[in-house]
Design an enzyme around this catalytic site. Structure first.
Site, mmCIF file in Angstrom:
data_model
loop_
_atom_site.group_PDB
_atom_site.id
_atom_site.type_symbol
_atom_site.label_atom_id
_atom_site.label_comp_id
_atom_site.label_asym_id
_atom_site.label_seq_id
_atom_site.Cartn_x
_atom_site.Cartn_y
_atom_site.Cartn_z
ATOM 1 N N THR A 1 -40.813 19.038 -33.217
ATOM 2 C CA THR A 1 -39.542 19.421 -33.833
ATOM 3 C C THR A 1 -39.439 20.378 -34.352
ATOM 4 O O THR A 1 -38.743 20.887 -33.369
ATOM 5 C CB THR A 1 -39.761 18.244 -35.251
ATOM 6 O OG1 THR A 1 -41.242 19.329 -36.035
ATOM 7 C CG2 THR A 1 -40.540 17.305 -35.444
ATOM 8 N N LYS B 1 -48.919 19.621 -33.574
ATOM 9 C CA LYS B 1 -47.314 20.752 -34.071
ATOM 10 C C LYS B 1 -46.963 20.654 -35.357
ATOM 11 O O LYS B 1 -47.857 19.862 -36.332
ATOM 12 C CB LYS B 1 -46.010 19.118 -33.758
ATOM 13 C CG LYS B 1 -45.588 17.584 -34.087
ATOM 14 C CD LYS B 1 -45.496 17.830 -35.738
ATOM 15 C CE LYS B 1 -44.650 18.248 -35.055
ATOM 16 N NZ LYS B 1 -43.033 17.885 -36.964
ATOM 17 N N THR C 1 -43.462 18.101 -40.199
ATOM 18 C CA THR C 1 -44.510 17.213 -40.688
ATOM 19 C C THR C 1 -46.062 18.287 -39.530
ATOM 20 O O THR C 1 -46.044 18.200 -38.936
ATOM 21 C CB THR C 1 -45.252 15.296 -40.065
ATOM 22 O OG1 THR C 1 -44.304 15.403 -41.263
ATOM 23 C CG2 THR C 1 -46.912 15.136 -40.279
ATOM 24 N N GLU D 1 -41.861 27.969 -39.980
ATOM 25 C CA GLU D 1 -40.304 28.516 -39.615
ATOM 26 C C GLU D 1 -39.997 29.578 -40.410
ATOM 27 O O GLU D 1 -39.841 30.250 -41.116
ATOM 28 C CB GLU D 1 -39.591 27.576 -41.204
ATOM 29 C CG GLU D 1 -39.895 26.381 -39.352
ATOM 30 C CD GLU D 1 -39.288 25.153 -41.112
ATOM 31 O OE1 GLU D 1 -39.134 24.024 -40.113
ATOM 32 O OE2 GLU D 1 -38.923 25.046 -41.911
ATOM 33 N N ASN E 1 -33.951 26.038 -42.538
ATOM 34 C CA ASN E 1 -33.431 25.033 -43.791
ATOM 35 C C ASN E 1 -32.685 24.186 -45.058
ATOM 36 O O ASN E 1 -32.167 23.301 -45.033
ATOM 37 C CB ASN E 1 -35.000 24.803 -44.642
ATOM 38 C CG ASN E 1 -36.286 25.050 -44.207
ATOM 39 O OD1 ASN E 1 -36.676 23.755 -43.821
ATOM 40 N ND2 ASN E 1 -36.839 25.882 -44.105
#
Lengths: 439, 439
Positions: A156, A193, A228, A312, A434
Site C-alpha cells: 500500500t 508489507k 496494515t 512512512e 498521513n
C-alpha cells in the site's frame, strides 16, 4: 547454534508453491492489487492476528477457515486497496471471494485463507475481484518473477517489496535419492508489507477473538489506507499445524511484536505460516524444530527490520535495547514508551543526542524505575549514568545519530531481563503522508 | 450554579501579591527569564506536581518547603532557560537560590517556592540568578505590567503569555466597611506556560514522591527545552492550606489532567495555588467552597485550553468527548488513546474526516470495547454508528474540521461514565520545532 540459518538476499522459492498477481482495479493509482498463492495438497498452516479490538472481516474468516480445516490451507488470496473493515457486507463479501477462488482451484472454500489491506469503511468491490480471478489463476507460477509480483501486489504505502529467505536442515521425510531432501535441506521464504499504522501486537496466546465489524457503507467516506502489516511465510518442509503454531508464536514474539513505526496497531495485522512439505524434508526431531525456529526467527527479524526501515517518512532506524528490567514485559513496556514518544522520535529525526527526552520517556513508562539507576547509551557512547549527564563527544554522537541506523541502549538497574525493540524517527514526511487530505 | 465564575479577558490582579521579572541571562535568546511573586504574611498555599518518575530538583525542594512551612508561602521564584533536572548540584543550587531570595525578602527560606523550566542536564547557573536577585526584588509591583512581565518571563517555546482571571463571592472574614470584602468579593488570577511535552498527569492522591535526580554536568550536552507546564494561581480570598489542596486537586483532575499536546509528561510539571487573604473575604462555608471551586475550575479550564491552543505547531484544537464508558477513568483511557494516536492527529492536521483511524485507536485503548456499539461524531455529524460507516456530508465535515477548533464525540455503549479531553493535531511544524538540532 550449530546450523545457523542463512538469510538470502535473492529470492529463494520454496517448492510446492505457485504465486500470481493481477490488477483488479481496487487501488486508486491502479497497478497490481490482487494476489494469490497456491499450496499443494496436504499443506499445513498456522496464523496469528492483531490484538486490536476492531478486527476486519478477512481475519475472522481466515481464522474460522483454519479451525474448520484443522490447519490446512491450499490457497491464500490477498487484495490491497480495500481493508474490508467496518463494512456491512464484509463477512459475506470475503466468503464469496473465498468460495469463487476455491471453485476455480477445485479445493474446499475452508482451505482458502483471505487477507485485505487498504481503505476502511468502504464495501469490498467483490465483482471486480471475481472478474479478475480467471486472470489471476491463469498467471500461477513458481518462478521468481511471480513471487516478486505477489510481493508488489500486496503493497500500500510501502515504497519497496519486502522479502527474506533462509535454508535450514532437518530430518528426511523419506529417502528420495538425488533430491535436496536426501540432504534434508528445506527452504523458507517470507514476504511482507507495511509502512505505517505499525505497532503489531499479535495475539499469541489464548483465543479471545472478536466478531468482525458489520460496517455500513451507504456513500460514507472512503478513508485513507491503513498500512496494515501482512506477512506470509512459506516453507517446503513438512510440519504439523501445531509445530508451525509453536514456531510462529515464538518467532513473532521476538520480531513483529518488537517493532513500532508510529505506535498505532492496525485492525488487519496478519502473519501466516504455510508448509508444503514438497522438499521431502520434515520437521520431526527436537533438533529439527530448533533449526526451523532459528531460520523462522531470522526471516521474521529481517522482514520486521525491512518494515521499520520502509516506514512512512523514516530517515533513521533505531535498535533500542532495554536492559536491567525485572521482567521482559517490563523491558518491553519501557521500550514502547521510548519508541512511541514524539519528542524522542523528533529528536532522532534531527540526529540530536537528546538523552533528556529518553530519560523522561523512561519515567513515563509506568514502571517504578529509580532514575538514579538509569544509564543511557546513544550510539557507541554513554551519555547518562545514574540519571545524570556524563561528558561525551557530541560531534561523534551527532555523526553516529546521522547514520541510517544506530543503537540506543537503556539500563534500568532493576534486574536481569532485557529486550530488543526496532523503531524509527518521526519526520515531517510522516506527517505529510498521513495529513494529506484523502491521501 | 447560582454564582457562576466569570472569566475576565483582561488581567485582574488579586490583592496582596507583587510581581517582578528580569533577564538573568539564562535563556539563549536573551530576554526575561527570572520571575518573582511576593505574597503577604500568612499567605497559604497548596501544590500538585508531575507523576513522572523523573522529577526535577525544584519540585522536590518546593514540596519539602510546603511540608516544613505547613502550607505557608511568601515568595515564588521561577526561572526559564534551565530545568534544573538531571543535574548533580540541582538540589543545592535550588536551595541556594531560595535562601538568597528569602534573605533579601526577610522571610524564612522554607516559605520560598521554586520552579524551573528549560534545558535538562545542565547545571543551574546559580551565580547569574543571584546577581539578578537585587534587580528582581527592586522591580516588585502589583501593577498589570508586572503581572504580564511575570507571565512572559516563564515562557519557553510558548508563543504568547497565558492568563485567566475570575471573581467569586464568599463570606466575609470580618466586617470592613467600604471595602470590596464587605461584599465578600474575591479575585482569582491564573498564569501558565507550556506548549510541548504536554500531557500533564499531576499526582493528585497520596504522596509517593521521588528523590530528585543528582545529575552530573561536566561538559555534557545541553539539551533542547522541555516545554514543561507551570501554573500559578493567585487569590486574595483567605483559605486554609487543606481547603486550597481540596479545591486544587478537584480542579486539576478535570482540566490540566485532561489535556494532551504530544502525550509526553514532563519532569517539571507544577501547579501552585496561593491565597493572600488580602481581600478580607474568606472561604469558610460549604457554599463559599463551592463558589471558589467553580471559579478555580473556570480559570484552570481556560489556562488548559490556552496551553493546547498554543501547542507546538498546533493548527486545530479538538474537544474530545468520550461517553458511554463504565467508569470515568475508562473514558479517560480511551480519550488518551485517541488524543495520542499519530494517525488520528495527522488526519486532523489535514482536516480529514478519517473516522477509521479513530475507531482503530478506540480498539487499541486497552478497554474491552465492542466495536459494534461504538458511535463517532466528527464536528456536528454522526460518521460512524455501531462501528459502521454512515452517510454524512463530507464537504461539511471537511469545512468543520478546517476550523480552528472542533468537537469529536465517541460513544462506547458500555455505561454512563464520560469525560471531556482537550487535544490538538500533529503538524509538520511540531516536527520542525522538536527535530531542529539543538533547538
Amino acid at each position: 547454534m550449530k546450523f545457523p540459518a542463512t538469510i538470502y538476499s535473492r529470492v529463494v522459492v520454496p517448492r510446492g508453491f505457485r504465486f500470481a498477481a493481477t490488477a483488479a482495479g481496487l487501488k486508486k493509482g491502479g497497478g497490481p492489487d490482487l494476489a494469490l498463492v497456491e499450496a499443494p495438497a496436504g499443506a499445513t498452516a498456522a496464523a496469528v492476528f492483531t490484538s486490536n479490538r476492531v478486527v476486519a472481516a478477512p481475519l475472522e474468516v481466515g481464522r474460522e477457515h483454519l479451525v474448520r480445516s484443522r490447519g490446512r490451507v491450499r490457497a491464500v488470496i490477498v487484495n490491497s486497496g480495500n481493508a474490508n473493515c467496518a463494512t456491512r457486507s464484509g463477512r459475506a463479501a470475503c466468503e464469496k471471494v473465498c468460495r469463487e477462488a476455491a471453485a476455480r482451484l477445485g479445493i474446499p472454500a475452508r482451505e482458502v485463507f483471505p487477507s485485505s489491506t487498504g481503505v476502511i469503511g468502504v464495501e469490498l468491490p467483490v465483482k471486480k475481484i471475481l472478474r479478475a480471478l480467471p486472470r489471476l489463476g491463469a498467471g500461477r507460477s513458481d518462478g521468481r518473477r511471480a513471487v516478486m509480483g505477489f510481493a508488489r501486489a500486496i503493497m500500500t504505502t510501502d515504497t519497496r517489496p519486502k522479502l527474506a529467505a533462509a535454508r535450514f536442515r532437518c530430518g528426511r521425510k523419506r529417502a528420495l535419492l538425488r533430491s535436496a531432501s536426501s540432504r534434508g535441506q528445506a527452504t523458507l521464504l517470507g514476504i511482507a508489507k507495511g509502512a505505517g499504522m505499525i505497532q503489531p501486537r499479535l495475539h499469541l496466546a489464548g483465543q479471545s477473538w472478536h466478531r468482525p465489524l458489520a460496517g455500513v457503507n451507504t456513500g460514507g467516506t472512503p478513508v485513507p489506507p491503513h498500512a496494515t502489516m501482512l506477512v506470509y511465510l512459506f516453507t517446503d518442509a513438512a510440519a504439523s499445524p501445531e509445530a508451525l503454531a509453536r514456531a510462529l508464536r515464538a518467532a513473532c514474539a521476538q520480531t513483529f511484536n518488537r517493532i513500532s513505526v508510529d505506535g498505532d496497531t492496525s485492525t488487519n495485522d496478519t502473519v501466516l505460516l504455510l508448509a508444503s512439505g514438497a522438499s521431502g524434508a520434515r520437521v520431526a526431531s527436537a533438533a529439527d524444530a530448533r533449526r526451523f525456529a532459528t531460520a523462522l526467527a531470522a526471516v521474521c527479524r529481517s522482514l520486521a527490520w525491512q518494515i521499520v526501515a520502509d516506514g512512512e517518512g523514516v530517515q533513521h532506524v533505531v535498535e533500542l535495547r532495554v536492559e536491567g528490567a525485572r521482567t521482559e514485559s517490563e523491558a518491553e513496556q519501557v521500550a514502547r514508551a521510548i519508541a512511541n514518544s514524539p519528542l524522542v522520535k523528533t529528536a532522532w529525526a534531527g540526529a540530536d543526542p537528546n538523552w533528556g527526552r529518553i530519560l523522561a520517556a523512561v519515567g513515563n513508562a509506568g514502571v517504578p524505575v529509580d532514575p538514579r539507576r538509569v544509564d543511557i547509551f546513544l550510539g557507541s557512547q554513554l551519555v547518562c549514568r545514574g540519571g545524570r549527564a556524563v561528558p561525551f563527544n557530541e560531534r561523534r554522537a551527532h555523526r553516529e545519530l546521522s547514520q541510517r541506523q544506530f543503537p540506543v541502549r537503556v539500563r534500568l538497574g532493576r534486574g536481569r531481563a532485557a529486550t530488543t525493540f526496532w523503531t524509527c524517527d518521526l519526520t515531517a514526511d510522516y506527517v505529510r503522508v498521513n495529513a494529506h487530505y484523502r491521501s
